[in-house]
Write a protein that holds these residues in place. Sequence first.
Motif, short mmCIF file in Angstrom:
data_model
loop_
_atom_site.label_atom_id
_atom_site.label_comp_id
_atom_site.label_asym_id
_atom_site.label_seq_id
_atom_site.Cartn_x
_atom_site.Cartn_y
_atom_site.Cartn_z
N LEU A 199 0.92 -1.32 -0.03
CA LEU A 199 0.05 -0.12 0.10
C LEU A 199 0.89 1.22 0.03
N GLU A 200 2.21 1.24 0.52
CA GLU A 200 2.74 2.19 0.50
C GLU A 200 3.10 3.23 -0.55
N GLN A 201 3.57 2.62 -1.74
CA GLN A 201 3.51 3.26 -3.14
C GLN A 201 2.45 3.31 -4.12
N THR A 202 1.10 2.82 -3.45
CA THR A 202 0.15 2.75 -4.28
C THR A 202 -1.01 3.62 -4.06
N CYS A 203 -1.51 3.64 -2.66
CA CYS A 203 -2.72 4.18 -1.95
C CYS A 203 -2.37 5.58 -1.61
N ASP A 204 -3.34 6.51 -1.94
CA ASP A 204 -3.36 7.87 -1.38
C ASP A 204 -4.24 8.29 -0.69
#
Length: 296
Positions: A199-204
């Motif tokens: 989720l770190e680099q994907t979810c905003d």
Amino acid sequence: MTGPDEPAALHATELGFRYRARGEWALRECGFTVPRGRITALVGRNGAGKSTLLHLAGGLLRPAHGEIRVLGAAPGGGAARSRVALLTQDKPLYPRFTVADTLRMGGRLNASWDQPVAERVVREGGIALSARVGELSPGRRTRVALALALGKRPELLLLDEPLADLDPVVRGEIMATLMAEAAEREVSIVLSSHVLPDLEQTCDWVVLLRAGRVELSEDADALREGHALLTGHVEEEPTLREHTVVHRRTHGRQLTALVRPRGPVGGTWHVERPGLEEILLGHLQDGTRGAKGAAA
């Protein structure tokens, strides 16, 4: 891009749901808003109410209390049914169908069906249209189910732990597909997952459930900016009293604390900006939340 006056992807007010057979509230007094155009991480420990929330948003369940709206409409109704796709944990597919049969079924059930999009999602996974669904690996079955969901051309895609049984390589491939759809077609995505590093680099955007209640519903960058990871001597602990301590741990005489600062941090702390995974893990730990200086 979506305009500022367009309805939110998800909006809940005093939302509650109770399973009558168990006599338990799965969700209580949940109020939150997820803006459109976001990839939202829905996180929480087992039993926190994530699947229940997604099933309510998908129209499979009805609230016992309060209200939830998807794209400004009631879930499951005619205004929302064609605009929302829900992919549940069990990924219901007919094992005797070929992949081609499965996509044809999607076309018959959805007026807005986009066959090229569905076939592209399948093809990117190296899956033959002639293959039988029941003979595919779990990762490939997930990709076929995702092809059904994306072929519907939804404005809102709800995903309930779709990646839990996949290896890291396949998870990365499917996450890349989701990010491309969000960017190219402005699809709003709500993704329930226990795999926090993904989720770190994907979810905003983040919605965090804790024991059936919403503890966080915030922009991911704002969460990073609003937390600090402090490391220092245990004797410095009194300087944390003016801040919200999300989680703390000690190792010998060393203290590490995840905090939401309420002003400058005093003392001689070593201060770092935590990643999203560290923030979510801190909030998911057992203990008191929301009070000044509360220690978990």
